[in-house]
Enzyme design. Sequence first.
Site, PDB file in Angstrom:
ATOM      1  N   GLU A   1     -37.085 -33.382  32.590  1.00  0.00           N
ATOM      2  CA  GLU A   1     -36.768 -32.286  33.690  1.00  0.00           C
ATOM      3  C   GLU A   1     -36.631 -33.052  34.946  1.00  0.00           C
ATOM      4  OE1 GLU A   1     -39.165 -28.726  34.296  1.00  0.00           O
ATOM      5  OE2 GLU A   1     -38.597 -28.673  36.218  1.00  0.00           O
TER       6      GLU A   1
ATOM      7  N   CYS B   1     -32.679 -24.076  31.972  1.00  0.00           N
ATOM      8  CA  CYS B   1     -33.097 -22.821  32.413  1.00  0.00           C
ATOM      9  C   CYS B   1     -32.612 -22.686  33.861  1.00  0.00           C
ATOM     10  CB  CYS B   1     -34.720 -22.933  32.534  1.00  0.00           C
ATOM     11  SG  CYS B   1     -35.659 -21.676  33.103  1.00  0.00           S
TER      12      CYS B   1
ATOM     13  N   ASN C   1     -49.589 -28.489  28.073  1.00  0.00           N
ATOM     14  CA  ASN C   1     -49.834 -27.148  28.303  1.00  0.00           C
ATOM     15  C   ASN C   1     -50.648 -26.333  27.506  1.00  0.00           C
ATOM     16  OD1 ASN C   1     -48.063 -24.633  26.929  1.00  0.00           O
ATOM     17  ND2 ASN C   1     -46.880 -26.508  26.526  1.00  0.00           N
TER      18      ASN C   1
ATOM     19  N   HIS D   1     -40.845 -37.189  32.780  1.00  0.00           N
ATOM     20  CA  HIS D   1     -40.609 -35.946  32.192  1.00  0.00           C
ATOM     21  C   HIS D   1     -38.931 -35.689  32.212  1.00  0.00           C
ATOM     22  CE1 HIS D   1     -40.046 -31.708  31.122  1.00  0.00           C
ATOM     23  NE2 HIS D   1     -41.459 -31.954  30.617  1.00  0.00           N
TER      24      HIS D   1
END
Length: 293
Positions: free
Chosen positions: A126, A96, A219, A124
């Site tokens: 990311e 992204c 989330n 995580h």
Amino acid sequence: SIEVLLANKAGFCYGVKRAIDMALTAAREKKGNIYTLGPLIHNPQVVQDLAKQGVKEIKNLDEAAGGSVIIRSHGVGPEIFQQAKEKGLEIIDATCPFVARAQRAAHEMAEQGMPVYILGDPGHPEVQGILGWTLGKGIVVENADELSRVDHPKVGVVAQTTQPLANYRKLVEALEKQGVEVDARNTICHATGERQRAALELAQKVDVMVVLGGKNSANTKKLARICQETGTPTYHVESAQELREEWFHGHKILGLTAGASTPDAIIEEVKRRMKELDQMTNGEEGMNEAMEV
Ligand code: F3S
């Protein structure tokens, strides 16, 4: 008549949509194997659909036997690009752009010689990816409480894109309190915040709220909590099959939102089912009234 209102920001964010589009395009246009390093998104159904189109998930580049490998939206460290190159794999980089921005910032500050604090979940992918760009100078912390004494006159800060702003501010403040110079780069992406704000606004004006998404998706659970806290009855479901008619009984305005890994098709299906269930309820009421007369 009843109405089902969809939160104006729900489901896939820009980066995830883009990664899926890139995977589908690759499936159409590329010859040879197409791999994704890890599941492209946290939705088994979407991963299965992609597999049917020839996009295969691998855990490790050693599993790849030539062809192309898609880097998912979370991004990876430079060592993965290097490995892929050595193995002769074509790289389809679906990192992204907002994650790439965090990676670049971390890399740039590390090159200047400062320790780089990465605010985020150490497990995580990311965060692991960003860490990979810090030339060994990255320090992952989950919050300001984890800070120890800084022994460098200047430090850098970046954040995992999904971090709450308050968490980021606290970390920057805590570092500044130690008297060090802080190069703070707010790399938080707005997608999460916007989705949460949209859910809150909608929950405040509907009779019942349905939150769609994985039961263990962080989330989605957060969205459900935000909706619940408005006092509006809120139901967290993973699919249309879980919807219960009695939830909607006597209600006119129903709200719907969805977590980040929920495809539009599933959102539409749930929306349709909510309308159907409600029509059934209304229909029965109508019949009862008719019988009473
Ligand atoms: Fe999505 Fe990219 Fe933001 S993947 S949550 S748009 S950082």
